[in-house]
Design an enzyme around this catalytic site. Structure first.
Site, PDB file in Angstrom:
ATOM      1  N   TYR A  88       0.873  -1.179   0.000  1.00 39.60           N
ATOM      2  CA  TYR A  88       0.000   0.000   0.000  1.00 39.60           C
ATOM      3  C   TYR A  88       0.906   1.224   0.000  1.00 39.60           C
ATOM      4  O   TYR A  88       2.018   1.172  -0.517  1.00 39.60           O
ATOM      5  CB  TYR A  88      -0.928  -0.088   1.224  1.00 39.60           C
ATOM      6  CG  TYR A  88      -2.048   0.927   1.244  1.00 39.60           C
ATOM      7  CD1 TYR A  88      -2.773   1.227   0.102  1.00 39.60           C
ATOM      8  CD2 TYR A  88      -2.388   1.579   2.424  1.00 39.60           C
ATOM      9  CE1 TYR A  88      -3.799   2.147   0.127  1.00 39.60           C
ATOM     10  CE2 TYR A  88      -3.422   2.504   2.473  1.00 39.60           C
ATOM     11  CZ  TYR A  88      -4.109   2.796   1.316  1.00 39.60           C
ATOM     12  OH  TYR A  88      -5.126   3.707   1.359  1.00 39.60           O
ATOM     13  N   ARG A 142      -7.388  10.210 -10.223  1.00 46.91           N
ATOM     14  CA  ARG A 142      -6.656  10.992  -9.208  1.00 46.91           C
ATOM     15  C   ARG A 142      -6.045  10.013  -8.209  1.00 46.91           C
ATOM     16  O   ARG A 142      -6.485   9.900  -7.070  1.00 46.91           O
ATOM     17  CB  ARG A 142      -7.599  11.959  -8.487  1.00 46.91           C
ATOM     18  CG  ARG A 142      -6.877  12.978  -7.610  1.00 46.91           C
ATOM     19  CD  ARG A 142      -7.839  13.680  -6.668  1.00 46.91           C
ATOM     20  NE  ARG A 142      -8.505  12.744  -5.780  1.00 46.91           N
ATOM     21  CZ  ARG A 142      -7.988  12.275  -4.655  1.00 46.91           C
ATOM     22  NH1 ARG A 142      -6.765  12.627  -4.295  1.00 46.91           N
ATOM     23  NH2 ARG A 142      -8.672  11.435  -3.894  1.00 46.91           N
ATOM     24  N   LYS A 160      -5.681  -2.111  -2.241  1.00 48.74           N
ATOM     25  CA  LYS A 160      -6.701  -1.952  -1.199  1.00 48.74           C
ATOM     26  C   LYS A 160      -7.335  -3.294  -0.846  1.00 48.74           C
ATOM     27  O   LYS A 160      -7.570  -3.595   0.327  1.00 48.74           O
ATOM     28  CB  LYS A 160      -7.776  -0.971  -1.666  1.00 48.74           C
ATOM     29  CG  LYS A 160      -7.404   0.499  -1.511  1.00 48.74           C
ATOM     30  CD  LYS A 160      -7.473   0.923  -0.052  1.00 48.74           C
ATOM     31  CE  LYS A 160      -6.975   2.336   0.175  1.00 48.74           C
ATOM     32  NZ  LYS A 160      -7.964   3.375  -0.084  1.00 48.74           N
ATOM     33  N   GLU A 231     -12.765   4.607  -5.233  1.00 42.18           N
ATOM     34  CA  GLU A 231     -11.389   4.953  -4.855  1.00 42.18           C
ATOM     35  C   GLU A 231     -10.746   5.860  -5.901  1.00 42.18           C
ATOM     36  O   GLU A 231     -10.751   5.544  -7.098  1.00 42.18           O
ATOM     37  CB  GLU A 231     -10.546   3.677  -4.710  1.00 42.18           C
ATOM     38  CG  GLU A 231      -9.143   3.896  -4.222  1.00 42.18           C
ATOM     39  CD  GLU A 231      -9.080   4.280  -2.753  1.00 42.18           C
ATOM     40  OE1 GLU A 231      -8.094   4.908  -2.347  1.00 42.18           O
ATOM     41  OE2 GLU A 231     -10.022   3.944  -2.015  1.00 42.18           O
ATOM     42  N   ASP A 232     -10.224   6.987  -5.457  1.00 43.93           N
ATOM     43  CA  ASP A 232      -9.386   7.864  -6.268  1.00 43.93           C
ATOM     44  C   ASP A 232     -10.038   8.325  -7.568  1.00 43.93           C
ATOM     45  O   ASP A 232      -9.420   8.343  -8.633  1.00 43.93           O
ATOM     46  CB  ASP A 232      -8.040   7.183  -6.560  1.00 43.93           C
ATOM     47  CG  ASP A 232      -7.143   7.188  -5.329  1.00 43.93           C
ATOM     48  OD1 ASP A 232      -7.482   7.884  -4.361  1.00 43.93           O
ATOM     49  OD2 ASP A 232      -6.112   6.491  -5.327  1.00 43.93           O
ATOM     50  N   ASP A 254     -13.781   5.906  -0.079  1.00 46.04           N
ATOM     51  CA  ASP A 254     -12.742   5.863   0.944  1.00 46.04           C
ATOM     52  C   ASP A 254     -12.011   7.197   1.064  1.00 46.04           C
ATOM     53  O   ASP A 254     -11.612   7.591   2.156  1.00 46.04           O
ATOM     54  CB  ASP A 254     -11.753   4.741   0.645  1.00 46.04           C
ATOM     55  CG  ASP A 254     -10.768   4.519   1.777  1.00 46.04           C
ATOM     56  OD1 ASP A 254     -11.227   4.361   2.928  1.00 46.04           O
ATOM     57  OD2 ASP A 254      -9.557   4.520   1.526  1.00 46.04           O
ATOM     58  N   ASP A 255     -11.836   7.912  -0.044  1.00 45.63           N
ATOM     59  CA  ASP A 255     -11.123   9.188   0.002  1.00 45.63           C
ATOM     60  C   ASP A 255     -11.896  10.216   0.825  1.00 45.63           C
ATOM     61  O   ASP A 255     -11.301  11.017   1.542  1.00 45.63           O
ATOM     62  CB  ASP A 255     -10.900   9.728  -1.413  1.00 45.63           C
ATOM     63  CG  ASP A 255     -10.166   8.740  -2.287  1.00 45.63           C
ATOM     64  OD1 ASP A 255      -9.017   8.408  -1.958  1.00 45.63           O
ATOM     65  OD2 ASP A 255     -10.744   8.275  -3.283  1.00 45.63           O
ATOM     66  N   ASN A 401      -0.339  11.690   0.687  1.00 47.65           N
ATOM     67  CA  ASN A 401       0.397  10.502   0.238  1.00 47.65           C
ATOM     68  C   ASN A 401       0.896  10.716  -1.185  1.00 47.65           C
ATOM     69  O   ASN A 401       0.281  11.443  -1.959  1.00 47.65           O
ATOM     70  CB  ASN A 401      -0.524   9.274   0.261  1.00 47.65           C
ATOM     71  CG  ASN A 401      -0.799   8.786   1.667  1.00 47.65           C
ATOM     72  OD1 ASN A 401       0.089   8.689   2.478  1.00 47.65           O
ATOM     73  ND2 ASN A 401      -2.061   8.496   1.948  1.00 47.65           N
TER      74      ASN A 401
END
Length: 543
Positions: A88, A142, A160, A231-232, A254-255, A401
């Site tokens: 990760y 992203r 993930k 996600e993203d 999740d973001d 991150n």
């Protein structure tokens, strides 16, 4: 051969069913004469540690996971602190950037804009339709703080789900990594002959909306027991599609929600320590966000719970939070604002645009500074010292991150606050020695939240993921510190306890789902908390 029966509930009656059987050992002659499993585990670790680059370690672990998943997850659980940064953040960021270069074999499911109108036929190709329980879906637009990576974003979905399996015991065959290929606006990938995605710019918003509507509908029919984690996605689309689908399907982002939950948990513990040092009440905390994208605003929204749990109104809670974006302090009189920023925009500032972070700190006098900007070194020496001047124990969370995009390092935060900082980051930093003391950084890693949240949602068979469920996961994490961890001043528990933590969070999430009336496993409602925790632990897969 040992036959294992596992209990389950049906109409209020506990019954037994045959558990999945492990694969039969290879027949004699197909492996070396002396192959001891424990020695082989040591061999695999030695092979991993012989590599001097983290990306090479990532490639090795990916190969091990594909060839021997039981060994991979066994080693992962035994060496969680060592493995997590490799599978990760921060290593997964480099792996995504180079995904098309290091690609070895197919993994996951790819759905492209060319499949629009026939998405169901693509989903039906998944080999384990009936076993699917959780999927991580990205469009690669992203990835972390690295921009639009297109189909290379598949690495984040794979990473993930590896943590869902390791951290919460989700069965490997129940997971589906998915990448939606809607094009990419990154020219270097379009020009790269190795790039694995379509060579076209991203599709217009209307076409993407039609695609997403079809995709989510077909996912719900092809995989009726599936929970989906977005996600993203790009900032605007992250908010748009969470709002569009969250009340129709069991889905969360999740973001926005996971990051908010893990930061709220760390802040709950940090705020108590900070208030103990200052003598000021918890309700007096003032939070400044440097970064106002999907993660920043998502965290800010979640941190409203900190104040409302103290009995403050929603409006009172909102007024304890300030946002800073690329143009400085976010306030109404500044002019046109993106929709997702308006809720936290200040109506009590009417001066000239304030762009200097030092000036903003002097104006707001925050007790907590959160970085979600992906701007390396944004928290300069002067910024850190300004936070320390205002607070006996300043709270600084450098959450961007991967590590190379962090607003500051733990070492800098310790040095410039003289060891008083309450620090957390998105990616791991080493502990620091200061004046004879060992100081430990917190890592506000979403891994603390999403495995337990997902496990609870799956076990309860929820129809949607509510805000109260996300809040329950955060409070469950905050309350999971043991006495040793509290004595060391930790903000988060040690990652080695992830299975124990995930089970506790799952229990709290199930209870929240029951209170919200979105659970579809009625047999769990009559269980005591201890019975439910035992039941959750029994549901966890062990390699």
């Amino acid at each position: 051969m040992t036959i294992v029966l596992t209990p389950y509930w049906s109409n209020g009656v506990q019954k037994l069913k045959l558990a999945a059987q492990p694969p039969a050992p290879p027949k004699r002659g197909l492996v070396p004469p002396v192959l001891d499993n424990d020695i082989h585990a040591q061999r695999c670790l030695a092979q991993l540690r012989s590599k001097d680059k983290d990306l090479e370690k990532y490639i090795y672990l990916s190969h091990l996971k594909n060839e021997d998943p039981a060994m991979f997850y066994k080693l992962c659980l035994q060496n969680m602190a060592e493995f997590t940064p490799l599978i990760y953040t921060p290593t997964v960021g480099d792996a995504c950037v180079q995904f098309s270069q290091i690609y070895r074999r197919p993994e996951g499911l790819y759905v492209s804009i060319k499949d629009k109108g026939k998405i169901r036929s693509v989903l039906s190709n998944w080999p384990k339709l009936d076993e699917a329980r959780i999927s991580v879906v990205t469009d690669g637009s992203r990835i972390l703080g690295l921009g639009d990576l297109g189909v290379n974003g598949m690495g984040i979905s794979i990473g993930k789900l590896s943590l869902y399996i390791a951290g919460a015991g989700i069965r490997p065959e129940s997971t589906i990594p998915i990448c939606l290929d809607l094009g990419t606006n990154t020219q270097k990938f379009l020009d790269d002959p190795f790039y694995l995605g379509m060579r076209q710019k991203r599709v217009p918003d209307q076409e993407m909306e039609e695609f997403m509507d079809e995709f989510m509908h077909e996912m719900s029919t092809a995989f009726p027991k599936l929970m989906i984690q977005f996600e993203d996605f790009s900032t605007d689309n992250a908010f748009k599609y969470l709002q569009r689908f969250r009340y129709k399907y069991p889905v969360f982002n999740d973001d926005i929600q996971g990051t908010g939950a893990v930061v709220l948990s760390g802040f709950l513990n940090a705020a108590k320590l900070s208030s103990d040092a200052s003598g000021r009440p918890l309700s007096s905390h003032r939070i400044l966000f440097f970064g106002a994208g999907s993660a920043g605003v998502g965290v800010a929204s979640q941190l409203m719970s900190f104040f409302t749990l103290l009995g403050m109104s929603e409006d009172e809670a909102r007024r304890q939070i300030w946002l800073v974006d690329s143009q400085g302090l976010v306030y109404d009189a500044r002019g046109r604002l993106a929709e997702h920023k308006k809720y936290f925009s200040r109506d009590d500032y009417h001066g000239q645009p304030m762009t200097s972070l030092l000036d903003i700190i002097d104006y707001v006098k925050p007790t907590a500074l959160f970085g979600l900007s992906t701007i390396t070194g944004a928290f300069t020496t002067d910024v850190i010292k300004a936070m320390a001047a205002n607070n006996p124990r300043p709270i600084i969370f450098s959450l961007s991150n991967p590590v190379k995009l962090s607003e500051c390092s733990f070492a800098d935060a310790v040095e410039h606050t003289r060891g008083t900082v309450l620090f957390a980051s998105g990616s791991p930093f080493p502990e620091q020695e200061f004046q004879g003391r060992t100081l430990y950084p917190g890592q506000g890693n979403n891994m603390y939240i999403f495995p337990g949240l997902g496990l609870g949602a799956i076990v309860a068979r929820v129809s949607q993921v509510t805000d109260t469920m996300v809040e329950a996961s955060s409070l469950g994490l905050a309350n999971s510190l043991d006495e040793v961890e509290r004595s060391l001043g930790l903000l988060y528990p040690r990652i080695e306890r992830i299975r124990e933590i995930s089970a506790h969070i799952a229990k709290e999430v199930i209870r929240a789902a029951q209170k919200a009336g979105v659970d579809r496993s009625p047999d769990l409602r009559s269980m005591t908390d201890n019975e439910l925790l035992t039941f959750v632990n029994q549901k966890m897969w062990n390699p």
